[in-house]
Design a protein around this motif. Sequence first.
Motif, PDB file in Angstrom:
ATOM      1  N   ASP A 149      31.614  39.957  10.137  1.00  0.00           N
ATOM      2  CA  ASP A 149      31.535  40.623  10.334  1.00  0.00           C
ATOM      3  C   ASP A 149      31.140  40.779  11.387  1.00  0.00           C
ATOM      4  O   ASP A 149      30.724  41.819  12.503  1.00  0.00           O
ATOM      5  N   GLN A 150      29.777  40.006  11.709  1.00  0.00           N
ATOM      6  CA  GLN A 150      29.087  39.802  13.006  1.00  0.00           C
ATOM      7  C   GLN A 150      29.681  38.720  14.136  1.00  0.00           C
ATOM      8  O   GLN A 150      29.099  38.727  15.246  1.00  0.00           O
ATOM      9  N   CYS A 151      31.470  38.897  13.432  1.00  0.00           N
ATOM     10  CA  CYS A 151      31.867  37.550  14.598  1.00  0.00           C
ATOM     11  C   CYS A 151      33.184  38.039  15.412  1.00  0.00           C
ATOM     12  O   CYS A 151      32.891  39.682  14.627  1.00  0.00           O
ATOM     13  N   PHE A 152      33.716  37.322  16.630  1.00  0.00           N
ATOM     14  CA  PHE A 152      34.984  38.354  16.948  1.00  0.00           C
ATOM     15  C   PHE A 152      36.117  37.628  17.116  1.00  0.00           C
ATOM     16  O   PHE A 152      35.979  36.393  17.406  1.00  0.00           O
ATOM     17  N   GLY A 153      36.960  37.954  17.213  1.00  0.00           N
ATOM     18  CA  GLY A 153      38.904  37.696  16.900  1.00  0.00           C
ATOM     19  C   GLY A 153      38.829  37.612  18.502  1.00  0.00           C
ATOM     20  O   GLY A 153      38.439  38.648  18.679  1.00  0.00           O
ATOM     21  N   ALA A 154      40.443  37.394  18.685  1.00  0.00           N
ATOM     22  CA  ALA A 154      41.617  38.225  19.097  1.00  0.00           C
ATOM     23  C   ALA A 154      41.290  39.757  20.227  1.00  0.00           C
ATOM     24  O   ALA A 154      41.445  40.046  21.226  1.00  0.00           O
ATOM     25  N   GLY A 155      41.097  40.105  18.487  1.00  0.00           N
ATOM     26  CA  GLY A 155      41.235  41.960  18.645  1.00  0.00           C
ATOM     27  C   GLY A 155      39.976  42.704  18.919  1.00  0.00           C
ATOM     28  O   GLY A 155      39.941  43.259  19.390  1.00  0.00           O
ATOM     29  N   ASP A 156      39.214  41.407  19.494  1.00  0.00           N
ATOM     30  CA  ASP A 156      37.777  41.843  19.865  1.00  0.00           C
ATOM     31  C   ASP A 156      37.660  41.715  21.206  1.00  0.00           C
ATOM     32  O   ASP A 156      35.928  41.986  21.287  1.00  0.00           O
ATOM     33  N   ALA A 157      38.309  41.534  21.244  1.00  0.00           N
ATOM     34  CA  ALA A 157      38.169  41.198  22.874  1.00  0.00           C
ATOM     35  C   ALA A 157      37.271  41.860  24.102  1.00  0.00           C
ATOM     36  O   ALA A 157      37.721  43.175  24.042  1.00  0.00           O
ATOM     37  N   PRO A 158      36.254  41.834  24.904  1.00  0.00           N
ATOM     38  CA  PRO A 158      36.028  43.522  25.976  1.00  0.00           C
ATOM     39  C   PRO A 158      36.789  43.713  26.758  1.00  0.00           C
ATOM     40  O   PRO A 158      37.251  42.149  27.549  1.00  0.00           O
ATOM     41  N   GLY A 160      37.742  43.711  30.152  1.00  0.00           N
ATOM     42  CA  GLY A 160      38.072  43.039  31.397  1.00  0.00           C
ATOM     43  C   GLY A 160      37.250  42.105  31.755  1.00  0.00           C
ATOM     44  O   GLY A 160      37.152  41.285  32.238  1.00  0.00           O
ATOM     45  N   ALA A 161      37.493  41.258  29.751  1.00  0.00           N
ATOM     46  CA  ALA A 161      37.914  39.810  29.977  1.00  0.00           C
ATOM     47  C   ALA A 161      38.834  39.497  30.563  1.00  0.00           C
ATOM     48  O   ALA A 161      39.500  39.718  30.003  1.00  0.00           O
ATOM     49  N   PRO A 162      38.373  38.602  30.947  1.00  0.00           N
ATOM     50  CA  PRO A 162      39.416  37.291  31.684  1.00  0.00           C
ATOM     51  C   PRO A 162      40.851  36.764  30.751  1.00  0.00           C
ATOM     52  O   PRO A 162      39.903  36.074  29.560  1.00  0.00           O
ATOM     53  N   PRO A 163      41.733  37.004  30.331  1.00  0.00           N
ATOM     54  CA  PRO A 163      43.231  36.381  29.466  1.00  0.00           C
ATOM     55  C   PRO A 163      42.780  34.752  29.546  1.00  0.00           C
ATOM     56  O   PRO A 163      42.458  34.430  30.752  1.00  0.00           O
ATOM     57  N   VAL A 164      43.202  34.259  28.511  1.00  0.00           N
ATOM     58  CA  VAL A 164      43.271  32.547  28.968  1.00  0.00           C
ATOM     59  C   VAL A 164      44.875  32.510  29.199  1.00  0.00           C
ATOM     60  O   VAL A 164      46.015  33.347  28.822  1.00  0.00           O
ATOM     61  N   PRO A 165      45.336  31.754  30.307  1.00  0.00           N
ATOM     62  CA  PRO A 165      46.527  32.055  30.830  1.00  0.00           C
ATOM     63  C   PRO A 165      47.106  31.143  30.407  1.00  0.00           C
ATOM     64  O   PRO A 165      46.631  30.602  29.298  1.00  0.00           O
ATOM     65  N   GLY A 166      49.478  31.978  30.044  1.00  0.00           N
ATOM     66  CA  GLY A 166      49.562  31.076  29.825  1.00  0.00           C
ATOM     67  C   GLY A 166      49.858  31.627  28.177  1.00  0.00           C
ATOM     68  O   GLY A 166      49.366  32.696  27.126  1.00  0.00           O
ATOM     69  N   SER A 167      50.683  30.876  26.860  1.00  0.00           N
ATOM     70  CA  SER A 167      51.234  31.091  25.812  1.00  0.00           C
ATOM     71  C   SER A 167      49.616  31.532  24.991  1.00  0.00           C
ATOM     72  O   SER A 167      48.486  30.629  24.686  1.00  0.00           O
ATOM     73  N   GLY A 184      30.410  32.494  25.768  1.00  0.00           N
ATOM     74  CA  GLY A 184      30.210  33.620  26.672  1.00  0.00           C
ATOM     75  C   GLY A 184      31.166  33.297  27.897  1.00  0.00           C
ATOM     76  O   GLY A 184      31.594  34.460  28.670  1.00  0.00           O
ATOM     77  N   TRP A 185      32.007  32.158  27.447  1.00  0.00           N
ATOM     78  CA  TRP A 185      32.969  32.393  27.940  1.00  0.00           C
ATOM     79  C   TRP A 185      34.129  33.230  29.160  1.00  0.00           C
ATOM     80  O   TRP A 185      34.395  33.659  29.515  1.00  0.00           O
ATOM     81  N   ALA A 186      33.652  34.224  27.595  1.00  0.00           N
ATOM     82  CA  ALA A 186      35.242  35.177  27.332  1.00  0.00           C
ATOM     83  C   ALA A 186      34.560  36.286  28.147  1.00  0.00           C
ATOM     84  O   ALA A 186      34.838  37.268  28.475  1.00  0.00           O
ATOM     85  N   LEU A 187      32.877  36.494  28.358  1.00  0.00           N
ATOM     86  CA  LEU A 187      32.406  37.338  29.623  1.00  0.00           C
ATOM     87  C   LEU A 187      32.429  37.001  30.750  1.00  0.00           C
ATOM     88  O   LEU A 187      31.775  38.045  31.028  1.00  0.00           O
ATOM     89  N   PHE A 225      35.850  25.463  28.113  1.00  0.00           N
ATOM     90  CA  PHE A 225      35.538  26.806  27.666  1.00  0.00           C
ATOM     91  C   PHE A 225      34.359  27.087  28.345  1.00  0.00           C
ATOM     92  O   PHE A 225      33.553  28.081  29.506  1.00  0.00           O
ATOM     93  N   GLU A 226      33.426  26.588  27.426  1.00  0.00           N
ATOM     94  CA  GLU A 226      31.565  27.028  27.255  1.00  0.00           C
ATOM     95  C   GLU A 226      31.101  26.260  27.898  1.00  0.00           C
ATOM     96  O   GLU A 226      29.912  26.256  28.851  1.00  0.00           O
ATOM     97  N   MET A 227      32.074  25.300  29.136  1.00  0.00           N
ATOM     98  CA  MET A 227      31.182  24.714  29.773  1.00  0.00           C
ATOM     99  C   MET A 227      31.011  24.842  31.042  1.00  0.00           C
ATOM    100  O   MET A 227      31.138  24.365  32.728  1.00  0.00           O
ATOM    101  N   GLY A 228      31.842  26.258  31.262  1.00  0.00           N
ATOM    102  CA  GLY A 228      32.247  26.790  32.385  1.00  0.00           C
ATOM    103  C   GLY A 228      33.476  25.971  33.401  1.00  0.00           C
ATOM    104  O   GLY A 228      34.011  26.019  34.239  1.00  0.00           O
ATOM    105  N   LEU A 229      34.457  25.651  32.281  1.00  0.00           N
ATOM    106  CA  LEU A 229      36.034  24.735  33.142  1.00  0.00           C
ATOM    107  C   LEU A 229      36.988  25.886  32.151  1.00  0.00           C
ATOM    108  O   LEU A 229      37.101  26.653  31.687  1.00  0.00           O
ATOM    109  N   LYS A 230      38.203  26.228  33.364  1.00  0.00           N
ATOM    110  CA  LYS A 230      39.264  25.940  32.243  1.00  0.00           C
ATOM    111  C   LYS A 230      40.523  25.930  32.456  1.00  0.00           C
ATOM    112  O   LYS A 230      40.589  24.660  33.376  1.00  0.00           O
TER     113      LYS A 230
END
Length: 291
Positions: A149-158, A160-167, A184-187, A225-230
């Motif tokens: 309950d202290q972790c986050f799923g896709a429905g919890d995206a803050p 303004g968070a950038p979407p992952v491109p594609g499907s 951090g990558w999601a923010l 993603f967490e290394m700053g790559l997309k």
Amino acid sequence: MADAVSTQDRPARIGDSEFDRDTAVTRRPGEPGVYDIDLSAGWTIINAVNGGYLLAVLGRALSDALPHSDPFTISAHYLTASAPGPAVIRTDVVRTGRTLSTGQASLFQYAEDGTEVERIRVLASYGDLDALPDDVRTSAEMPAFPPIDQCFGAGDAPEGAPPVPGSSAITDRLALKLDPSTLGWALGAPSGKGEMRAWFGLADGRDADPLSLLLAVDALPPTAFEMGLKGWVPTVELTVHVRCRPAPGPLRVSITTRNLAGGFLEEDAEVWDSRDRLVAQSRQLARVRLG
């Protein structure tokens, strides 16, 4: 994506779930060791069918073709990207023994001109996980995971968070809850560390088994993603060791990368079950887009 690791009043059972239906292979009449499957679009991410799902498909075919049913070690080379739709799997029994049997398998699809294209080639050894002794001597320690309950799923995206491109169809089939320290990558502020951790389950509540462990090791967002790559991080090679049959309940998956060089990185995954046992390990080599 589901907001918890199991949200079903009546969770799906092993053998009767979306994962089982979408990885089911059909023996081709009159052609021993040959199987047909329609790869589901429900397991796509960004630009292609997920590599863990594909490994589970090949793993299921080998489980049928070999005299032993449980994957102990399975290594796959991903030759070209797979697409949703028809595919054929050809298996070959390399050796059979009392405790282990070894086989190989390849998955093929058809190009626009009708020619066959090999997508994946696998070599694997199978056995009986229930016959293994209980003796465990290990220095492995499970990483600290926050409560679900202290972790986050896709429905919890803050907002303004950038979407992952594609499907991102696969996210509807999974119940992932990501450790916030690896989000951090999601923010828009990746930590620079090659780490990803999450509670893992299937969205319909189906418990894990050896075949679904082949999916679990490749189901989290890439450490890149967490290394700053997309962008897409295609798998070149993936080896999974299944150590024991997982207990019912959610899994915890930890993935780390120590070295990115020349446009390639490794991801080392550990999967722990609800009894705090290390049930699977994997290493994969993947390509990344730099710049």
